[in-house]
Design an enzyme around this catalytic site. Sequence first.
Site, PDB file in Angstrom:
ATOM      1  N   ARG A 110      42.699  31.898  40.773  1.00  0.00           N
ATOM      2  CA  ARG A 110      41.278  32.213  40.693  1.00  0.00           C
ATOM      3  C   ARG A 110      41.087  33.635  40.156  1.00  0.00           C
ATOM      4  NH1 ARG A 110      36.486  31.415  44.677  1.00  0.00           N
ATOM      5  NH2 ARG A 110      37.599  29.590  45.381  1.00  0.00           N
ATOM      6  N   THR A 114      35.388  36.403  38.058  1.00  0.00           N
ATOM      7  CA  THR A 114      34.500  35.261  37.769  1.00  0.00           C
ATOM      8  C   THR A 114      34.558  34.176  38.839  1.00  0.00           C
ATOM      9  OG1 THR A 114      36.198  34.061  36.589  1.00  0.00           O
ATOM     10  CG2 THR A 114      34.882  35.605  35.292  1.00  0.00           C
ATOM     11  N   ASP A 208      46.163  23.873  54.181  1.00  0.00           N
ATOM     12  CA  ASP A 208      46.720  24.427  52.948  1.00  0.00           C
ATOM     13  C   ASP A 208      48.168  23.956  52.795  1.00  0.00           C
ATOM     14  OD1 ASP A 208      48.188  26.332  51.197  1.00  0.00           O
ATOM     15  OD2 ASP A 208      46.193  27.223  51.033  1.00  0.00           O
ATOM     16  N   ASP A 211      50.861  26.724  52.215  1.00  0.00           N
ATOM     17  CA  ASP A 211      51.148  27.505  53.429  1.00  0.00           C
ATOM     18  C   ASP A 211      52.008  26.690  54.393  1.00  0.00           C
ATOM     19  OD1 ASP A 211      49.705  29.578  52.475  1.00  0.00           O
ATOM     20  OD2 ASP A 211      48.040  29.403  53.893  1.00  0.00           O
TER      21      ASP A 211
END
Length: 216
Positions: A110, A114, A208, A211
């Site tokens: 990411r 933005t 996740d 993770d």
Amino acid sequence: MSTEPFKNVIMLPQTNQLTGLYTIIRDQNTKRSDFIFYADRIIRLLVEEGLNHLPVQPTTVETSTNQKFEGVSFLGKICGVSIVRAGESMEQGLRECCRSVRIGKILIQRDEETAQPKLFFEKLPEDIAERYVFLLDPMLATGGSAAMATEVLIKRGVKQERIFFLNLICSKEGVDYYHSKFPDVKIVTGAVDPCLDENKYLIPGLGDFGDRYYCL
Ligand code: URA
């Protein structure tokens, strides 16, 4: 559940065994070593299912009893492409089924400014356009990263029909978004979850994946 809820979505057979594996990896109390073991079992099933859809040609061999056996052999070469980091967890399952398979990597993260996914890195086999590509990412949530990764493959000359996107769980929304862009890519999955939460995690999901697979 139907075994093929959407066009070009190849679902693993929904057996009790498979449901049992998902029950373990979805359980928040499952410890990391068990999560890895049972996720790896599902990954292996996804790879085997993907291989079932590759083209073959008739091939006759002579057995050790000097008899003919009319079988098949695979047509064409394959490679894997993992979306770093979670997709790397699926590389070993592919290697266990396909000896010496070439594996490329794509890193998408990411963009802080933005908040959109941004391509940071790609390393792909030179001749990828001539190969069938197993794109590896365990969770298809919004489909943003997968779509960006697929765009990279297409720019490198890979035809949609030659891409198999393997994931353990996808969202309905993610499948719709991804297939609105790439209708001819085959998604191979074991579970379709109904929705995403406000943080874009799959619901019921498993949290996740990276993770749980990589962190203590
Ligand atoms: N990635 C994950 O690891 N989990 C989700 O639920 C969605 C994306």
